[in-house]
Design an enzyme around this catalytic site. Structure first.
Site, PDB file in Angstrom:
ATOM      1  N   ASP A 141       8.685 -41.552-119.155  1.00 37.71           N
ATOM      2  CA  ASP A 141       9.604 -42.635-119.514  1.00 37.71           C
ATOM      3  C   ASP A 141      11.003 -42.034-119.664  1.00 37.71           C
ATOM      4  OD1 ASP A 141       7.177 -43.954-119.762  1.00 37.71           O
ATOM      5  OD2 ASP A 141       7.686 -44.950-121.645  1.00 37.71           O
TER       6      ASP A 141
ATOM      7  N   LYS B 277      11.627 -50.600-118.338  1.00 35.14           N
ATOM      8  CA  LYS B 277      11.245 -50.652-119.753  1.00 35.14           C
ATOM      9  C   LYS B 277      12.427 -51.122-120.581  1.00 35.14           C
ATOM     10  CE  LYS B 277       9.760 -47.448-123.440  1.00 35.14           C
ATOM     11  NZ  LYS B 277       9.332 -46.066-123.730  1.00 35.14           N
TER      12      LYS B 277
ATOM     13  N   LYS C 172       7.556 -52.871-118.872  1.00 31.34           N
ATOM     14  CA  LYS C 172       7.095 -52.376-120.169  1.00 31.34           C
ATOM     15  C   LYS C 172       8.024 -52.887-121.255  1.00 31.34           C
ATOM     16  CE  LYS C 172       6.202 -48.219-122.957  1.00 31.34           C
ATOM     17  NZ  LYS C 172       6.014 -46.740-122.958  1.00 31.34           N
TER      18      LYS C 172
END
Length: 218
Positions: free
Chosen positions: A91, A153, A182
């Site tokens: 991430d 995300k 996400k």
């Protein structure tokens, strides 16, 4: 939607600066017990967690975290190091200053560089929605898609706010078909988790859901 379906989309997360191995170990145990998608933990614990879990749960870590203003070379090195230590998922945080400058080619190039360094691992790109305008969020959907990332995300959980329903809805409307979503930061109930999933989130970054389930079992 039953709890098992929800947990299967959870990246069970502990990214506190003070996180100890004992706390990371507990996160790993809980993720395995509840069938989480992954544990999301600091890079310094990736190797130990991967050895401890022995494949029971995927290991995710963070790059350029939480501010995103590391150089691309540093993010690339961090990613290669994380992969060498056994990370299954990455991430990364984008450079938000570049967003404000409209340096979109730089952002796309950096994501491509990190994706290459992932060597086939899943890449999720954190755009920190709470610091962006609607126009900037929409543009980032376009850039993340063009760069070939696997997920977009919402948040680090370290800024002014976390995931919102409105942002996940915006992502679902503007991101490419190849990119998943996400939602992370501030997800504090199973009802909220269900709503995020219904709006299009495929992953949820949270630690609260496991805590709730454990409290209910006492």
């Amino acid at each position: 939607m039953d709890r098992a379906e929800i947990f299967a989309k959870v990246d069970h997360t502990l990214l506190a600066q003070t996180a100890t191995w004992q706390e990371i170990q507990q996160i790993c145990d809980d993720a395995a017990d509840y069938g989480a998608a992954s544990v999301c933990i600091p890079p310094a614990h990736v190797k130990q967690a991967q050895e401890y879990l022995s494949g029971k749960v995927r290991v995710c870590t963070v790059i350029g975290f939480p501010n995103g203003y590391h150089t691309t070379a540093v993010k690339e090195f961090e990613t290669r190091d994380a992969v060498a230590n056994g990370a299954d998922e990455i991430d990364m945080v984008i450079n938000l200053g570049w967003v404000k400058e409209k340096a979109f080619d730089k952002i796309e190039g950096e994501i491509r560089t990190v994706k290459h360094a992932c060597q086939g691992r899943i890449l999720k790109v954190i755009i920190e929605t709470c610091l962006l305008t609607e126009e900037e969020k929409t543009k980032m959907c376009e850039i993340v898609t063009a760069a070939g990332a696997d997920y977009i995300k919402t948040s680090t959980g370290f800024s002014t706010s976390g995931a919102t329903f409105a942002d996940v809805k915006l992502f679902a409307e503007h991101v490419g078909e190849s990119v998943k979503i996400k939602a992370a930061g501030g997800i504090s109930s199973f009802a909220d988790a269900e709503d995020f999933i219904r709006l299009g989130a495929d992953r949820l970054g949270t630690s609260r859901l496991v805590k709730l389930a454990k409290e209910e079992s006492l």
